[in-house]
Design a protein around this motif. Structure first.
Motif, mmCIF file in Angstrom:
data_model
loop_
_atom_site.group_PDB
_atom_site.id
_atom_site.type_symbol
_atom_site.label_atom_id
_atom_site.label_comp_id
_atom_site.label_asym_id
_atom_site.label_seq_id
_atom_site.Cartn_x
_atom_site.Cartn_y
_atom_site.Cartn_z
ATOM 1 N N SER A 505 1.708 -0.664 2.900
ATOM 2 C CA SER A 505 0.977 0.211 1.990
ATOM 3 C C SER A 505 1.972 0.985 1.135
ATOM 4 C CB SER A 505 0.062 1.155 2.769
ATOM 5 O OG SER A 505 0.623 1.472 4.007
ATOM 6 N N ASN A 508 4.605 -1.308 -3.615
ATOM 7 C CA ASN A 508 5.231 -1.318 -4.934
ATOM 8 C C ASN A 508 6.092 -0.086 -5.156
ATOM 9 O OD1 ASN A 508 3.740 0.725 -6.833
ATOM 10 N ND2 ASN A 508 2.106 -0.281 -5.685
ATOM 11 N N GLY A 739 -0.312 4.979 -4.183
ATOM 12 C CA GLY A 739 -1.430 4.922 -3.229
ATOM 13 C C GLY A 739 -1.631 6.293 -2.599
ATOM 14 N N ASP A 840 -2.143 -4.989 -3.295
ATOM 15 C CA ASP A 840 -1.311 -3.974 -3.940
ATOM 16 C C ASP A 840 -1.577 -4.015 -5.439
ATOM 17 O OD1 ASP A 840 1.766 -2.517 -3.416
ATOM 18 O OD2 ASP A 840 1.166 -3.049 -5.463
ATOM 19 N N VAL A 847 -1.652 -6.056 1.294
ATOM 20 C CA VAL A 847 -1.126 -4.979 2.133
ATOM 21 C C VAL A 847 -1.744 -5.160 3.508
ATOM 22 C CG1 VAL A 847 -1.114 -2.485 2.489
ATOM 23 C CG2 VAL A 847 -0.899 -3.442 0.176
#
Ligand code: SF4
Ligand code: SF4
Ligand code: SF4
Ligand code: FES
Ligand code: FES
Lengths: 860, 154
Positions: A505, A508, A739, A840, A847
């Protein structure tokens, strides 16, 4: 200049070398036994003894360094006598069972005795008897034959770095044993087998089924397993691969192989291989003729295209197929079917990570030479164990450590543990803090270089304190600072990034942080790649947004170029990603799917969901060498030729194009040929007579490969950017999505084990690999085993929201607490059956690190 | 398992040497004391505490004759039967140990109390026959004296 005289011949040398090397450079042969060019010098066997003027005793040529004015004689009567005696001694206990020994014919002892004598020994004592050890599934040890040259020990420790072998006992009782005394329980690279001069450590594969001189053909080709792209030599008798060996001097692996490359080839001859096309009739797959299957596929795809439009069809390409296969496949999707719906499992990490990094540092910035790692002064490893995912690359990191480089690992990297890594082990879900801390510290220490404003703008807000970062890793600030110091002090640092990071998670953002670290230390990035041609299939345009040669579909000028070359219009709509295809199938908008050499029903996370989705597709075509989980659902199945039965090219993670060559024959068609046949049945002009022609077309249409030929590739002139033009784009922006970082609380989380001995679902059919690692396990930490009240081997039920598996427990020191590691390799027992995923938003990778798991003991 | 004190001792030993491998011999002695003999577990314990691969540790251990590679009795009797001791009756003592305690050379008494190792001259020729029980030295041995000595170790 150093001048030495050997056997009356004057030799001039630039720098001091051993007498042995000096002699060899002048074409003078000195016999050796313990010496091996890949290994550290030992000087133990005394076969290379030579006379040196002004030195009292005979000297070992393999260890003695030349000095100016040295006068050496290598063939005198004294020396001949000594060599004969040395050999006589070696034969005291040697069984001389050459007629039965697989080594006979390429045994160095046999050759030496033949040349230097001691035909009859004078010892009348009984020979030492040691039974041959067949306790190991893959390696056989015959210690009667061992000459205690320690080559295997030096290989295993000094090169492979597994240190699984030792010389046991002493004197006449010395012999070689793995720790257990029986099974090797090692990394099974087989590199000890390569260097053993006699038949003392040998492979059990095809034992006693060939003589070295009966291996009539030798084919140099590329390993079918991972993205390192090792050169291997397939040796064949009666059209069967009898063994696979490495060759010294090849660019990537230089005389070494890993377990998969060396012992994983047996799938080729598996009885389970598909032999005929299959068509589903009344719900059952039945054998059919090629003509029937090909025309059926052409007809059905044509109908679906006409009725639902091109974009109701999608294709999944294969990182195990050649560039030629993949090129033809994407061309078929784009030209014949008219859609950009083409993607592959490279989407599960490699493709997105590479695009992300190359957006920042430019195309080709991840194309770095693997052997170069050994010369780095620091290697930062994050997101997996390179020694398992890309073993030969892993060896270069170990070599770097041996040469004094710093190995800096984030997370627990089992295969580097003996290499005194400086470790950071962030707590679960706190990797980001650890990485941010490094970025902040490097910023303060080194300042911003000022060459990339866009990236630097994004670094402004990263100000994680050393306290926070050290806290996230459970280390003192001092230890944390030491980690950063090693990195910032390095002159030639390398950063090795594995899929674990990409599939986590906030993946990126973590990639961005790693890129920032790379920028701040001026390093170079390596992306681990799990499949042999993962890079090549991207280069070939098997991506929904890229044309061959990495030309973005979005630019009209590139489309135009390919439209001219292919004489068809190319749809400007970007296609579906592999996950988009699954969603579209679930919703019913995807009507047909063509899968070439891939097993999405097993290899994609949430595999049961994928299975349900593919069941909804009206028409599913699968090309494979086995009846895979995906093939079982298909309406038409084509049997493909395997990697060793066809020719073409693979492109490895360094972006080195290498030749794959046919080693054995089999009836059937290459993947590209099957597709070309179908295309022809759909009135497309796909006229290729062989892979050369396909490759010639690639080099004609793609600016990246301009004018490249097989001949040039064979000469090794195939390093990126070849002779062509890499795409020079300017950095327009870096999109990052951190996120929320919110993860539902759970006692355990699911993690994927990426084992050294397996690869996807292919290695299941390689008997030797299955014998080494034969079934799925649930790996947990020792502390968790205690709290769960389970021991090694106890069966537990591992369940997530979407499924459960019953598996034996394996307590593993390398597993973090609160984590259960499962493999995704064994039939019916794949981790992906339990793993839900989210995509993602930036890299498009799944993820999978948030899957909450319950573990309970199954009482028997 | 190493006891906590033994672990400390090992750490101290380690610090006396430039690298972990150099510390192997004393570390293996320590393990032998702790485990009674160099069992696979003993090797693994030393390897993991010192960070030396276990195949290498075992290679080093098996090179030397003074490490024990099979389980031993609680006490180790090392009796010399070399020339001086032999002349002064050491072989009779060997027989005595066999009859009285069921102790064979290289073996262990049935009650697990003693193991017997035959030695080649322990440097006590002037006061032969001689033996060691664990680290204690005894000389001028007779059957009766041996009986008295071993009683103390039961
Ligand atoms: S197979 Fe590889 S790891 Fe195993 S003992 Fe041989 S060299 Fe070592
Ligand atoms: S097993 Fe082979 S390589 Fe190893 S010491 Fe013996 S002869 Fe040499
Ligand atoms: S490192 Fe990769 S390419 Fe090399 S032998 Fe192993 S699996 Fe094959
Ligand atoms: S080759 Fe020189 S001693 Fe063995
Ligand atoms: S002979 Fe026994 S101590 Fe010397």
């Amino acid at each position: 200049m150093i001048k030495v005289t050997i056997n009356g011949k004057e030799i001039e040398l630039e720098k001091a070398v051993t007498v042995l090397d000096a002699a060899r450079s002048a074409g003078i042969k000195i016999p050796t036994l313990c010496y091996h060019e890949q290994l550290e010098k030992y000087g133990g066997c005394r076969l290379c003894l030579v006379e040196v003027e002004k030195m009292p005793r005979l000297q070992t040529a393999c260890t003695l360094m030349v000095t100016d004015g040295m006068v050496v004689r290598t063939e005198t009567e004294t020396i001949a006598n000594v060599r004969r005696s040395v050999l006589e001694f070696l034969l005291i206990n040697h069984p001389l069972d050459c007629p039965y020994c697989d080594k006979a014919g390429e045994c160095e002892l046999q050759d030496l005795v033949e040349k230097y004598g001691a035909r009859a020994g004078r010892f009348t004592e009984e020979k030492r008897k040691v039974p041959e050890s067949l306790e190991d599934p893959v390696l056989v040890r015959n210690m009667e034959r061992c000459v205690v040259c320690t080559r295997c020990v030096r290989m295993c420790e000094g090169v492979q770095g597994a240190a699984a072998l030792g010389v046991i006992s002493r004197g006449g009782h010395s012999h070689i044993e793995p720790f257990s005394g029986g099974k090797f329980e090692c990394e099974y690279c087989g590199n000890c087998v390569s260097v053993c001069p006699v038949g003392a450590i040998m492979s059990r594969l095809h034992r006693h089924s060939y003589r070295p001189w009966q291996l009539v053909s030798e084919t140099e080709t590329i390993c079918p397993y991972c993205g390192v792209g090792c050169t291997l030599v397939a040796q064949v008798r009666d059209d069967v691969i009898k063994r696979v060996v490495p060759r010294i001097g090849t660019p990537v692996n230089n005389g070494l192989l890993c377990s998969r490359g060396r012992f994983g080839y047996e799938f080729v001859g598996s009885k389970e291989r598909l032999t005929s096309p299959l068509i589903r009739k009344k719900g059952v797959l039945e054998e059919s003729t090629w003509e029937e299957a090909i025309s059926l596929v052409a007809k059905r795809l044509g109908e679906i295209k006409a009725k639902h439009g091109s974009d109701a069809i999608s294709g999944i390409a294969s990182p195990r197929c050649t560039n030629e296969d993949n090129y033809v496949f994407q061309k078929f999707m784009r030209v014949t079917l008219g859609t950009n719906n083409i993607d592959s499992t490279a989407r599960t990490g490699y493709a997105g990570a590479q695009a992300f990094i190359e957006n920042i540092f430019g195309q080709g910035s991840t194309a770095n030479l693997i052997p170069g790692l050994a010369n780095s002064d620091a290697v930062l490893v994050a997101g997996g164990d390179p020694t398992a995912v890309n073993p030969i690359l892993g060896l270069q990191i170990r070599a770097c450590a041996r040469r004094g480089g710093s190995i800096l690992t984030i997370g627990h990297v089992k295969g580097l543990r003996h290499y005194s890594p400086v470790e950071l082990r962030p707590a679960l879900f706190r990797e980001t803090l650890a990485l941010e801390g490094i970025v902040s510290a490097l910023k303060n220490k080194k300042g911003l270089p000022g060459s990339n404003q866009i990236l630097e703008a994004k670094l402004k807000d990263i100000n994680t304190t050393p306290q926070e970062a050290a806290g996230a890793c459970g280390v003192t600030e001092k230890d944390y600072a030491a980690f950063v110091d090693r990195l910032s002090g390095a002159a030639t640092p390398a950063i090795v990034i594995g899929k674990e990071i990409v599939q986590s998670s906030g993946g990126n953002y973590k990639l961005f942080l790693l890129a920032a670290i790379n920028y701040l230390v001026n390093g170079r990035i390596y992306l681990l790649s799990e499949r042999a041609n993962e890079q090549g299939l991207l280069d070939m345009g098997c991506a929904p947004d890229l044309l061959p040669g990495y030309r973005p579909l979005a630019y009209a000028e590139f489309r135009k170029r390919y439209e001219t070359a292919w004489k068809t219009a190319i749809s400007e709509r970007p296609g579906l990603s592999i996950f988009g295809m699954i969603d579209a199938a679930k919703q019913g908008s995807l009507k047909a799917m063509y899968v070439m050499g891939e097993n999405p029903v097993y290899n994609l996370p949430n595999s049961r969901d994928v299975e349900a989705a593919l069941q909804k597709v009206d028409f599913l075509v699968v090309q494979d060498i086995f009846l895979s989980e995906t093939a079982k659902l298909a309406d038409v199945v084509f049997p493909a030729l395997s990697w060793s039965e066809k020719s073409g090219t693979f492109t490895n993670m360094e972006r080195r194009i290498q030749r794959v060559r046919k080693a054995v024959s089999r009836e059937g068609m290459e993947d590209w040929r099957i597709i070309a046949e179908i295309a022809r049945n759909m009135a497309s002009k796909f006229h290729y007579t062989g892979p050369e022609e396909v490759f010639a077309e690639i080099c004609k249409v793609s600016p990246l490969y301009r004018d490249l030929t097989y001949e040039e590739i064979e000469k090794g002139q195939s390093i990126y950017p070849y002779k062509g033009e890499p795409l020079r784009s300017t950095l327009e922006g870096i999109s990052v999505d951190k996120g929320t970082g919110a993860v539902a609380a759970s006692r355990f989380y699911l993690r994927l084990e990426r084992p050294l001995f397996h690869s996807g679902t292919l290695s299941r059919k390689a008997a030797a690999l299955v014998n080494i690692y034969s079934g799925a396990l649930a790996r947990i930490s020792a502390a968790d085993a205690v709290s769960l009240g389970v021991k090694d081997g106890d069966v537990v039920r591992v369940s997530t929201k979407i499924g459960s598996l019953e598996l034996p427990v394996a307590i593993d020191g390398a597993v973090e607490q609160s984590v259960v590691m499962l493999t995704n390799n064994f039939e019916g027992k794949g981790a992906f059956g339990l793993a839900e995923y989210a995509v993602d938003p930036v890299t498009g990778a799944p993820v999978i690190d948030c899957n909450a798991v319950m573990i309970e003991k199954v009482e028997r | 398992m190493f006891s906590e004190t033994a672990k400390k001792e090992l750490e101290e030993i380690r610090l006396k040497y430039p690298n972990a491998r150099a510390a192997l011999l004393p570390a293996l002695y320590l393990a032998q004391r702790e485990f009674g003999w160099l069992s696979p577990e003993a090797y693994e314990a030393v390897s993991s505490l010192l960070g030396v691969p276990k195949a290498i540790t075992r290679g080093v251990g098996t090179f030397y004759a003074m490490y024990k590679h099979k389980p031993m009795g609680r006490n180790i009797v090392q009796l010399c039967t070399n020339v001086s001791c032999m002349i002064l009756g050491a072989e009779r003592l060997v027989d005595f140990l066999k009859i009285k305690y069921g102790l064979e050379p290289g073996g262990t008494s049935p009650d697990g109390q003693f193991s017997l190792v035959i030695m080649e001259c322990i440097g006590a020729c002037g006061t032969a026959p001689a033996m060691l029980v664990n680290d204690d030295f005894y000389e001028n041995l007779t059957e009766k004296y041996i009986e008295e000595i071993l009683e103390k170790y039961k």
